[in-house]
Write a protein that holds these residues in place. Structure first.
Motif, PDB file in Angstrom:
ATOM      1  N   ARG A 253       0.826  -1.214   0.000  1.00 43.36           N
ATOM      2  CA  ARG A 253       0.000   0.000   0.000  1.00 43.36           C
ATOM      3  C   ARG A 253       0.861   1.267   0.000  1.00 43.36           C
ATOM      4  N   GLN A 254       0.429   2.222  -0.801  1.00 42.82           N
ATOM      5  CA  GLN A 254       1.007   3.558  -0.807  1.00 42.82           C
ATOM      6  C   GLN A 254      -0.136   4.559  -0.654  1.00 42.82           C
ATOM      7  N   PRO A 255      -0.171   5.323   0.413  1.00 44.42           N
ATOM      8  CA  PRO A 255      -1.254   6.296   0.601  1.00 44.42           C
ATOM      9  C   PRO A 255      -1.389   7.213  -0.610  1.00 44.42           C
ATOM     10  N   GLY A 256      -2.608   7.348  -1.101  1.00 40.69           N
ATOM     11  CA  GLY A 256      -2.849   8.198  -2.261  1.00 40.69           C
ATOM     12  C   GLY A 256      -2.684   7.500  -3.588  1.00 40.69           C
ATOM     13  N   GLY A 257      -2.226   6.248  -3.577  1.00 41.27           N
ATOM     14  CA  GLY A 257      -2.042   5.516  -4.820  1.00 41.27           C
ATOM     15  C   GLY A 257      -3.299   4.852  -5.321  1.00 41.27           C
ATOM     16  N   GLN A 258      -4.394   5.015  -4.592  1.00 45.66           N
ATOM     17  CA  GLN A 258      -5.696   4.437  -4.912  1.00 45.66           C
ATOM     18  C   GLN A 258      -6.702   5.201  -4.054  1.00 45.66           C
ATOM     19  N   HIS A 259      -7.949   4.779  -4.051  1.00 46.54           N
ATOM     20  CA  HIS A 259      -8.910   5.375  -3.127  1.00 46.54           C
ATOM     21  C   HIS A 259      -8.663   4.768  -1.744  1.00 46.54           C
ATOM     22  N   ASP A 260      -8.196   5.568  -0.809  1.00 45.93           N
ATOM     23  CA  ASP A 260      -7.989   5.103   0.558  1.00 45.93           C
ATOM     24  C   ASP A 260      -9.277   5.344   1.345  1.00 45.93           C
ATOM     25  N   VAL A 261      -9.912   4.254   1.759  1.00 48.78           N
ATOM     26  CA  VAL A 261     -11.173   4.384   2.475  1.00 48.78           C
ATOM     27  C   VAL A 261     -10.890   4.889   3.890  1.00 48.78           C
ATOM     28  N   PRO A 262     -11.411   6.046   4.257  1.00 48.71           N
ATOM     29  CA  PRO A 262     -11.110   6.581   5.587  1.00 48.71           C
ATOM     30  C   PRO A 262     -11.805   5.804   6.686  1.00 48.71           C
ATOM     31  N   PRO A 263     -11.141   5.783   7.877  1.00 44.13           N
ATOM     32  CA  PRO A 263      -9.895   6.456   8.230  1.00 44.13           C
ATOM     33  C   PRO A 263      -8.680   5.729   7.660  1.00 44.13           C
ATOM     34  N   SER A 264      -7.738   6.489   7.131  1.00 44.78           N
ATOM     35  CA  SER A 264      -6.581   5.899   6.468  1.00 44.78           C
ATOM     36  C   SER A 264      -5.296   6.444   7.088  1.00 44.78           C
ATOM     37  N   PRO A 265      -4.418   5.575   7.594  1.00 38.15           N
ATOM     38  CA  PRO A 265      -3.198   6.022   8.262  1.00 38.15           C
ATOM     39  C   PRO A 265      -2.126   6.473   7.262  1.00 38.15           C
ATOM     40  N   PRO A 266      -1.100   7.184   7.734  1.00 38.40           N
ATOM     41  CA  PRO A 266      -0.071   7.729   6.841  1.00 38.40           C
ATOM     42  C   PRO A 266       1.025   6.743   6.454  1.00 38.40           C
ATOM     43  N   GLY A 267       1.124   5.606   7.136  1.00 38.69           N
ATOM     44  CA  GLY A 267       2.200   4.672   6.855  1.00 38.69           C
ATOM     45  C   GLY A 267       2.062   3.976   5.515  1.00 38.69           C
ATOM     46  N   VAL A 268       3.086   3.212   5.142  1.00 32.58           N
ATOM     47  CA  VAL A 268       3.097   2.482   3.875  1.00 32.58           C
ATOM     48  C   VAL A 268       3.051   0.986   4.148  1.00 32.58           C
ATOM     49  N   GLY A 269       2.853   0.206   3.090  1.00 31.09           N
ATOM     50  CA  GLY A 269       2.878  -1.240   3.223  1.00 31.09           C
ATOM     51  C   GLY A 269       4.256  -1.736   3.622  1.00 31.09           C
ATOM     52  N   ALA A 270       4.290  -2.887   4.288  1.00 28.57           N
ATOM     53  CA  ALA A 270       5.560  -3.427   4.761  1.00 28.57           C
ATOM     54  C   ALA A 270       6.544  -3.647   3.624  1.00 28.57           C
ATOM     55  N   GLU A 271       6.044  -4.075   2.465  1.00 31.12           N
ATOM     56  CA  GLU A 271       6.946  -4.323   1.341  1.00 31.12           C
ATOM     57  C   GLU A 271       7.520  -3.031   0.773  1.00 31.12           C
ATOM     58  N   VAL A 272       6.791  -1.949   0.921  1.00 39.79           N
ATOM     59  CA  VAL A 272       7.315  -0.652   0.490  1.00 39.79           C
ATOM     60  C   VAL A 272       8.353  -0.160   1.494  1.00 39.79           C
ATOM     61  N   ALA A 273       8.037  -0.323   2.783  1.00 37.78           N
ATOM     62  CA  ALA A 273       8.959   0.103   3.831  1.00 37.78           C
ATOM     63  C   ALA A 273      10.289  -0.639   3.748  1.00 37.78           C
ATOM     64  N   LEU A 274      10.227  -1.913   3.360  1.00 41.42           N
ATOM     65  CA  LEU A 274      11.435  -2.738   3.293  1.00 41.42           C
ATOM     66  C   LEU A 274      11.940  -2.920   1.865  1.00 41.42           C
ATOM     67  N   GLY A 275      11.346  -2.207   0.921  1.00 42.13           N
ATOM     68  CA  GLY A 275      11.700  -2.396  -0.481  1.00 42.13           C
ATOM     69  C   GLY A 275      13.167  -2.179  -0.788  1.00 42.13           C
ATOM     70  N   GLY A 276      13.816  -1.286  -0.055  1.00 44.34           N
ATOM     71  CA  GLY A 276      15.226  -1.019  -0.309  1.00 44.34           C
ATOM     72  C   GLY A 276      16.133  -2.175   0.045  1.00 44.34           C
ATOM     73  N   PHE A 277      15.617  -3.140   0.807  1.00 44.49           N
ATOM     74  CA  PHE A 277      16.434  -4.284   1.209  1.00 44.49           C
ATOM     75  C   PHE A 277      16.238  -5.490   0.299  1.00 44.49           C
ATOM     76  N   GLY A 278      15.258  -5.382  -0.640  1.00 43.53           N
ATOM     77  CA  GLY A 278      15.071  -6.406  -1.655  1.00 43.53           C
ATOM     78  C   GLY A 278      14.932  -7.797  -1.104  1.00 43.53           C
TER      79      GLY A 278
END
Length: 327
Positions: free
Chosen positions: A206-231
């Motif tokens: 998940r990336q906030p704003g990358g789709q319709h975020d049904v509220p309430p929607s938190p500001p964080g990102v999906g775990a795979e996005v958060a760890l994406g730099g570690f491949g």
């Protein structure tokens, strides 16, 4: 001479700062003036599209008007489960949506197909864990979902589609939706209009704003996005990062639900991948992630739980879908 150089440098710095300030102000003005996306909620359907001229006027009699493809989360399915009567986990979150759709609509109106796959996640920090790796589980789920979509589209050219998933299933459904929306999926780009909607609960990419975020929607990102730099630093767990191209042409039809504090979809940026992987392996069973059928951690503006919202949304889409002719 030295004084002139200093003055010249100072002027250059001032000009650069002024340029940056102007660009920032311009960006803020653009952001404030651009039209917002349509408000999310049950009943919001796809954008109007033109039907391809070469599409037939009727399809075989055994084709449903809508295929509802459901992908369960981790530990909520099995590779040998029955896609039309899933029993691998009677407490599966997605059963609370799919069972209601089956009770509401006849099979001719919608075929509810629950993708059977391993749905496992081996914890790399636990040597005694003999489950399938996340990579293997996810790959099997993706293959089987794609095969079902492709086979249905080839046989039923007028059938519409609703895709939905939870947790690992949401990652798979989201990846497939991204492929379709970017012209590389099991449903050809020319037939993207057949996809009525995509519903994701606790999407790990998940990336906030990358789709319709049904509220309430938190500001964080999906775990795979958060760890994406570690491949693929940890064997068997490929952290894929953000989806290439997002959801493409399906962005307007994709809805995401994420409860604040659910690390699977609401993760902060991490610096220690090994500790984070261990936490995420356990997060799939944490109180927040396991409670989307209740309103304890997430509820819509109208007081619905995530599963209630997903049922109402998908039911409206199916109810409003076209009734194609049959041969």
């Amino acid at each position: 001479m030295l004084k002139r150089r200093r003055i010249g440098r100072l002027l250059l710095i001032v000009l650069v700062l002024a340029l940056i300030a102007a660009l920032l102000i311009g960006f803020l003005i653009y952001q404030s003036l651009k039209p917002p996306p349509p408000p999310p909620g049950p009943g919001t359907g796809p954008a109007t599209t033109t039907q391809p001229e070469n599409r037939p006027q009727a399809q075989p009699a055994d084709c449903p008007d809508v295929l509802t493809l459901v992908i369960p989360g981790t530990w909520e399915s099995s590779a040998k489960d029955d896609p039309y009567n899933p029993t691998a986990n009677p407490k599966s979150l997605m059963l609370k949506v799919s069972s209601q759709l089956e009770n509401e609509f006849p099979t001719a109106r919608t075929e509810v197909y629950t993708v059977p796959y391993k749905a496992q996640f081996r914890n790399p920090t636990n040597l005694a864990d003999r489950q399938a790796t996340y990579n293997d589980s996810r790959a099997q789920g993706t293959r089987r979902a794609n095969a079902k979509l492709q086979k249905t589209h080839e046989h039923c050219p007028l059938t519409r589609y609703v895709l939905m998933g939870f947790s690992q299933g949401a990652v798979i459904a989201g990846d497939i939706a991204g492929d379709i929306g970017n012209g590389r999926g099991p449903i050809p780009a020319a037939d993207q209009d057949l996809v009525l909607g995509v519903g994701l609960i606790a999407d790990g990419r998940r990336q906030p704003g990358g789709q319709h975020d049904v509220p309430p929607s938190p500001p964080g990102v999906g775990a795979e996005v958060a760890l994406g730099g570690f491949g693929s630093l940890v064997p068997g767990i490929e952290m894929s990062g953000a989806r290439s191209g997002g959801f493409g042409d399906l962005t307007d039809r994709t809805y995401s639900i994420c409860a604040p504090g659910d690390l699977i979809c609401d993760s902060p940026t991490v610096t220690n991948p090994l500790n984070a992987i261990s936490q995420l392996a356990n997060a799939a069973n944490n109180p927040v992630h396991a409670m989307y059928a209740t309103t304890r951690y997430w509820k819509s503006d109208s007081g619905q739980s995530a599963t209630q919202w997903m049922y109402a949304w998908s039911s409206k889409l199916i109810e409003g879908a076209p009734h194609p002719s049959h041969e």
